[in-house]
Design an enzyme around this catalytic site. Structure first.
Site, PDB file in Angstrom:
ATOM      1  N   SER A 194       0.836  -1.257   0.077  1.00 51.10           N
ATOM      2  CA  SER A 194      -0.197   0.206   0.039  1.00 51.10           C
ATOM      3  C   SER A 194       0.746   1.280   0.126  1.00 51.10           C
ATOM      4  O   SER A 194       1.834   1.300   0.610  1.00 51.10           O
ATOM      5  CB  SER A 194      -0.771   0.158   1.201  1.00 51.10           C
ATOM      6  OG  SER A 194      -1.521   1.195   1.347  1.00 51.10           O
ATOM      7  N   TYR A 219      -2.029  -0.462  10.573  1.00 48.10           N
ATOM      8  CA  TYR A 219      -1.654  -0.855   9.005  1.00 48.10           C
ATOM      9  C   TYR A 219      -0.575  -0.178   8.348  1.00 48.10           C
ATOM     10  O   TYR A 219      -0.190  -1.049   7.337  1.00 48.10           O
ATOM     11  CB  TYR A 219      -3.145  -0.080   8.529  1.00 48.10           C
ATOM     12  CG  TYR A 219      -3.441  -0.502   7.074  1.00 48.10           C
ATOM     13  CD1 TYR A 219      -3.978  -1.672   6.510  1.00 48.10           C
ATOM     14  CD2 TYR A 219      -3.276   0.621   6.117  1.00 48.10           C
ATOM     15  CE1 TYR A 219      -3.864  -2.033   5.093  1.00 48.10           C
ATOM     16  CE2 TYR A 219      -3.467   0.263   4.723  1.00 48.10           C
ATOM     17  CZ  TYR A 219      -3.677  -0.950   4.321  1.00 48.10           C
ATOM     18  OH  TYR A 219      -3.883  -1.204   2.990  1.00 48.10           O
TER      19      TYR A 219
END
Length: 253
Positions: free
Chosen positions: A137, A150
Protein backbone atom coordinates in the site's frame (compact mmCIF):
# COMPACT_ATOMS: atom_id res chain seq x y z
CA UNK A 1 0.43 -10.74 -22.66
CA UNK A 2 -0.64 -14.31 -22.06
CA UNK A 3 -0.55 -16.32 -18.85
CA UNK A 4 -1.78 -19.46 -20.59
CA UNK A 5 -0.65 -22.61 -18.85
CA UNK A 6 0.03 -20.89 -15.54
CA UNK A 7 -1.80 -21.38 -12.26
CA UNK A 8 -2.20 -18.35 -10.01
CA UNK A 9 -3.11 -18.43 -6.33
CA UNK A 10 -4.77 -15.26 -5.02
CA UNK A 11 -5.30 -14.78 -1.30
CA UNK A 12 -8.07 -12.52 -0.08
CA UNK A 13 -9.88 -13.91 -3.10
CA UNK A 14 -13.35 -13.27 -1.76
CA UNK A 15 -12.90 -9.52 -1.52
CA UNK A 16 -13.50 -6.94 -4.25
CA UNK A 17 -9.82 -6.54 -5.12
CA UNK A 18 -9.16 -10.27 -5.02
CA UNK A 19 -12.07 -10.82 -7.36
CA UNK A 20 -10.72 -8.14 -9.72
CA UNK A 21 -7.29 -9.80 -9.70
CA UNK A 22 -8.82 -13.18 -10.48
CA UNK A 23 -10.83 -11.82 -13.38
CA UNK A 24 -7.82 -10.04 -14.92
CA UNK A 25 -5.55 -13.07 -14.51
CA UNK A 26 -8.15 -15.39 -16.02
CA UNK A 27 -8.62 -13.03 -18.98
CA UNK A 28 -4.87 -13.25 -19.51
CA UNK A 29 -5.17 -17.04 -19.68
CA UNK A 30 -4.29 -18.19 -16.16
CA UNK A 31 -6.05 -20.80 -14.09
CA UNK A 32 -6.88 -19.08 -10.81
CA UNK A 33 -7.28 -20.47 -7.29
CA UNK A 34 -9.03 -18.07 -4.95
CA UNK A 35 -8.14 -18.45 -1.27
CA UNK A 36 -9.88 -16.82 1.68
CA UNK A 37 -11.74 -17.36 4.93
CA UNK A 38 -15.29 -16.92 3.63
CA UNK A 39 -16.40 -19.78 1.42
CA UNK A 40 -19.52 -18.03 0.19
CA UNK A 41 -17.59 -14.91 -0.80
CA UNK A 42 -15.06 -17.07 -2.63
CA UNK A 43 -17.82 -18.86 -4.52
CA UNK A 44 -19.38 -15.56 -5.56
CA UNK A 45 -16.02 -14.25 -6.76
CA UNK A 46 -15.30 -17.46 -8.67
CA UNK A 47 -18.70 -17.27 -10.36
CA UNK A 48 -17.73 -13.92 -11.86
CA UNK A 49 -14.61 -15.47 -13.36
CA UNK A 50 -16.08 -18.71 -14.68
CA UNK A 51 -14.50 -22.11 -15.25
CA UNK A 52 -10.95 -20.79 -14.89
CA UNK A 53 -11.50 -20.11 -11.18
CA UNK A 54 -11.40 -22.54 -8.28
CA UNK A 55 -11.64 -21.89 -4.54
CA UNK A 56 -10.02 -23.04 -1.30
CA UNK A 57 -10.99 -21.93 2.19
CA UNK A 58 -8.00 -21.01 4.36
CA UNK A 59 -7.03 -18.51 7.05
CA UNK A 60 -3.58 -17.41 5.84
CA UNK A 61 -2.62 -16.24 9.34
CA UNK A 62 -2.97 -19.81 10.68
CA UNK A 63 0.16 -21.95 10.13
CA UNK A 64 -1.78 -25.20 10.39
CA UNK A 65 -4.39 -24.05 7.87
CA UNK A 66 -1.69 -22.99 5.41
CA UNK A 67 0.02 -26.37 5.75
CA UNK A 68 -3.29 -28.10 4.96
CA UNK A 69 -3.82 -25.81 1.97
CA UNK A 70 -0.35 -26.56 0.61
CA UNK A 71 -0.98 -30.29 0.97
CA UNK A 72 -4.35 -30.02 -0.79
CA UNK A 73 -2.73 -28.15 -3.68
CA UNK A 74 0.41 -30.28 -3.87
CA UNK A 75 -0.53 -31.47 -7.36
CA UNK A 76 -1.09 -27.94 -8.64
CA UNK A 77 1.71 -26.17 -10.49
CA UNK A 78 1.29 -22.82 -8.74
CA UNK A 79 3.79 -20.51 -10.42
CA UNK A 80 2.16 -17.22 -9.45
CA UNK A 81 1.33 -16.22 -5.87
CA UNK A 82 -0.58 -13.00 -5.26
CA UNK A 83 -0.56 -12.16 -1.55
CA UNK A 84 -3.61 -9.92 -1.42
CA UNK A 85 -5.20 -10.90 1.91
CA UNK A 86 -5.20 -8.01 4.35
CA UNK A 87 -7.14 -6.30 7.08
CA UNK A 88 -7.53 -2.57 7.63
CA UNK A 89 -7.36 -2.60 11.40
CA UNK A 90 -8.51 0.11 13.80
CA UNK A 91 -8.87 3.78 12.95
CA UNK A 92 -7.73 5.64 16.05
CA UNK A 93 -4.55 7.08 17.62
CA UNK A 94 -1.85 4.56 18.48
CA UNK A 95 -2.23 5.11 22.23
CA UNK A 96 -5.84 3.93 21.95
CA UNK A 97 -5.03 0.77 19.95
CA UNK A 98 -5.25 -2.46 21.95
CA UNK A 99 -2.43 -5.04 21.67
CA UNK A 100 -4.76 -7.68 20.25
CA UNK A 101 -5.89 -5.24 17.54
CA UNK A 102 -2.26 -4.61 16.61
CA UNK A 103 -1.56 -8.35 16.52
CA UNK A 104 -4.63 -9.07 14.39
CA UNK A 105 -3.39 -6.68 11.69
CA UNK A 106 0.13 -8.10 11.61
CA UNK A 107 -1.16 -11.69 11.71
CA UNK A 108 -2.83 -11.30 8.32
CA UNK A 109 -0.89 -8.51 6.63
CA UNK A 110 2.61 -9.76 7.43
CA UNK A 111 2.61 -13.25 8.94
CA UNK A 112 0.07 -14.41 6.35
CA UNK A 113 2.42 -13.38 3.54
CA UNK A 114 5.34 -15.09 5.24
CA UNK A 115 3.37 -18.32 5.71
CA UNK A 116 2.10 -18.40 2.13
CA UNK A 117 5.56 -17.72 0.71
CA UNK A 118 7.08 -20.35 2.99
CA UNK A 119 4.54 -22.90 1.78
CA UNK A 120 4.43 -22.17 -1.96
CA UNK A 121 7.91 -20.92 -2.83
CA UNK A 122 9.76 -24.28 -2.60
CA UNK A 123 8.12 -25.76 -5.74
CA UNK A 124 8.81 -22.54 -7.66
CA UNK A 125 12.44 -22.61 -6.56
CA UNK A 126 12.72 -26.26 -7.56
CA UNK A 127 11.26 -25.45 -10.99
CA UNK A 128 13.46 -22.38 -11.39
CA UNK A 129 10.55 -20.10 -12.26
CA UNK A 130 7.71 -18.23 -10.64
CA UNK A 131 6.34 -14.89 -9.53
CA UNK A 132 5.26 -13.54 -6.15
CA UNK A 133 3.39 -10.25 -6.02
CA UNK A 134 2.68 -8.83 -2.58
CA UNK A 135 -0.11 -6.29 -2.40
CA UNK A 136 1.30 -3.55 -0.21
CA UNK A 137 0.00 0.00 0.00
CA UNK A 138 1.10 3.57 -0.54
CA UNK A 139 0.31 3.89 3.17
CA UNK A 140 3.48 1.92 3.85
CA UNK A 141 5.45 4.84 2.40
CA UNK A 142 3.70 7.93 3.75
CA UNK A 143 1.97 8.98 6.97
CA UNK A 144 -1.66 8.00 7.45
CA UNK A 145 -2.87 9.42 10.73
CA UNK A 146 -4.73 7.13 13.14
CA UNK A 147 -3.79 4.04 11.09
CA UNK A 148 -0.47 3.05 12.68
CA UNK A 149 -1.01 -0.76 12.74
CA UNK A 150 -1.94 -0.81 9.06
CA UNK A 151 0.85 1.49 7.86
CA UNK A 152 3.45 -0.35 9.95
CA UNK A 153 2.33 -3.70 8.53
CA UNK A 154 2.55 -2.45 4.95
CA UNK A 155 6.01 -0.98 5.53
CA UNK A 156 7.06 -4.37 6.89
CA UNK A 157 5.70 -5.97 3.73
CA UNK A 158 7.88 -3.74 1.56
CA UNK A 159 10.94 -4.87 3.51
CA UNK A 160 9.88 -8.50 3.21
CA UNK A 161 9.48 -8.09 -0.56
CA UNK A 162 12.89 -6.58 -1.18
CA UNK A 163 14.75 -9.06 0.98
CA UNK A 164 12.90 -12.10 -0.37
CA UNK A 165 13.60 -10.94 -3.92
CA UNK A 166 17.31 -11.06 -3.13
CA UNK A 167 16.97 -14.55 -1.68
CA UNK A 168 14.97 -16.24 -4.44
CA UNK A 169 15.66 -14.06 -7.48
CA UNK A 170 18.89 -15.95 -8.22
CA UNK A 171 16.78 -19.13 -8.19
CA UNK A 172 14.49 -17.86 -10.96
CA UNK A 173 11.61 -16.51 -8.87
CA UNK A 174 10.70 -12.82 -9.13
CA UNK A 175 9.26 -11.12 -6.04
CA UNK A 176 7.69 -7.68 -6.32
CA UNK A 177 5.09 -5.55 -4.58
CA UNK A 178 2.21 -3.48 -5.87
CA UNK A 179 1.25 -0.50 -3.73
CA UNK A 180 -2.20 0.87 -4.53
CA UNK A 181 -3.34 4.15 -3.16
CA UNK A 182 -6.88 4.42 -1.79
CA UNK A 183 -8.95 1.97 -3.84
CA UNK A 184 -12.60 2.82 -4.19
CA UNK A 185 -14.70 0.19 -2.44
CA UNK A 186 -16.19 -1.06 0.85
CA UNK A 187 -12.94 -0.83 2.85
CA UNK A 188 -12.37 2.82 2.02
CA UNK A 189 -16.06 3.58 2.64
CA UNK A 190 -15.61 2.09 6.12
CA UNK A 191 -12.52 4.19 6.76
CA UNK A 192 -14.27 7.37 5.64
CA UNK A 193 -17.17 6.65 8.01
CA UNK A 194 -14.78 6.06 10.92
CA UNK A 195 -12.83 9.21 10.09
CA UNK A 196 -16.09 11.15 10.02
CA UNK A 197 -16.98 9.85 13.48
CA UNK A 198 -13.57 10.90 14.83
CA UNK A 199 -13.53 14.36 13.27
CA UNK A 200 -17.20 15.33 13.15
CA UNK A 201 -17.27 15.81 9.39
CA UNK A 202 -19.35 13.82 6.92
CA UNK A 203 -18.11 10.66 5.22
CA UNK A 204 -18.37 12.46 1.89
CA UNK A 205 -16.14 15.28 3.15
CA UNK A 206 -13.67 12.76 4.56
CA UNK A 207 -13.43 11.16 1.12
CA UNK A 208 -12.93 14.51 -0.63
CA UNK A 209 -10.25 15.54 1.85
CA UNK A 210 -8.44 12.23 1.42
CA UNK A 211 -8.62 12.23 -2.38
CA UNK A 212 -7.33 15.81 -2.51
CA UNK A 213 -3.96 14.57 -1.26
CA UNK A 214 -3.40 12.73 -4.55
CA UNK A 215 -1.86 14.51 -7.53
CA UNK A 216 -4.77 13.33 -9.70
CA UNK A 217 -7.27 14.26 -7.00
CA UNK A 218 -9.11 10.96 -7.05
CA UNK A 219 -9.25 7.42 -5.70
CA UNK A 220 -7.90 4.41 -7.60
CA UNK A 221 -10.36 1.98 -9.21
CA UNK A 222 -10.21 -1.79 -8.59
CA UNK A 223 -9.82 -2.65 -12.28
CA UNK A 224 -6.85 -0.27 -12.52
CA UNK A 225 -5.05 -2.23 -9.79
CA UNK A 226 -5.89 -5.53 -11.48
CA UNK A 227 -4.56 -4.31 -14.83
CA UNK A 228 -1.38 -3.11 -13.12
CA UNK A 229 -0.83 -6.59 -11.71
CA UNK A 230 -1.04 -8.18 -15.15
CA UNK A 231 1.25 -5.47 -16.57
CA UNK A 232 3.86 -6.26 -13.92
CA UNK A 233 3.88 -9.89 -15.01
CA UNK A 234 4.68 -8.75 -18.55
CA UNK A 235 8.00 -7.30 -17.33
CA UNK A 236 10.32 -10.29 -16.83
CA UNK A 237 13.19 -8.14 -15.52
CA UNK A 238 11.06 -6.74 -12.69
CA UNK A 239 12.33 -8.09 -9.36
CA UNK A 240 12.57 -6.50 -5.93
CA UNK A 241 10.51 -3.58 -7.17
CA UNK A 242 7.52 -1.76 -5.77
CA UNK A 243 5.00 -0.30 -8.20
CA UNK A 244 3.18 2.78 -6.90
CA UNK A 245 -0.39 3.02 -8.19
CA UNK A 246 -1.76 5.78 -6.00
CA UNK A 247 -2.93 8.53 -8.37
CA UNK A 248 0.07 10.47 -7.08
CA UNK A 249 -0.57 10.11 -3.35
CA UNK A 250 3.06 10.14 -2.34
CA UNK A 251 3.40 13.33 -0.30
CA UNK A 252 3.00 13.39 3.50
CA UNK A 253 -0.47 14.24 4.78
Amino acid sequence: MTLAGRTALVTGGGGPLGSAFALALAKAGARVILVGRNGQALAEAAAKVGDAAHTAVCDVSDPAAVRVLAAELADEDVSLLVNNAGVAGPVRPLVDVEPDEWDDVFAVNVRGVYLMCRAFLPPMIAAGRGDVVNIASVSGKRPLLDRTPYTASKMALLGLTRTLAGEVGPRGVAVNSLSPGPVRGPRMDRNFRLTAELTGCTAEQAERDFASRAALGRLVEEDEVARALVAMLAMPALCGADIDLSAGMIAPA
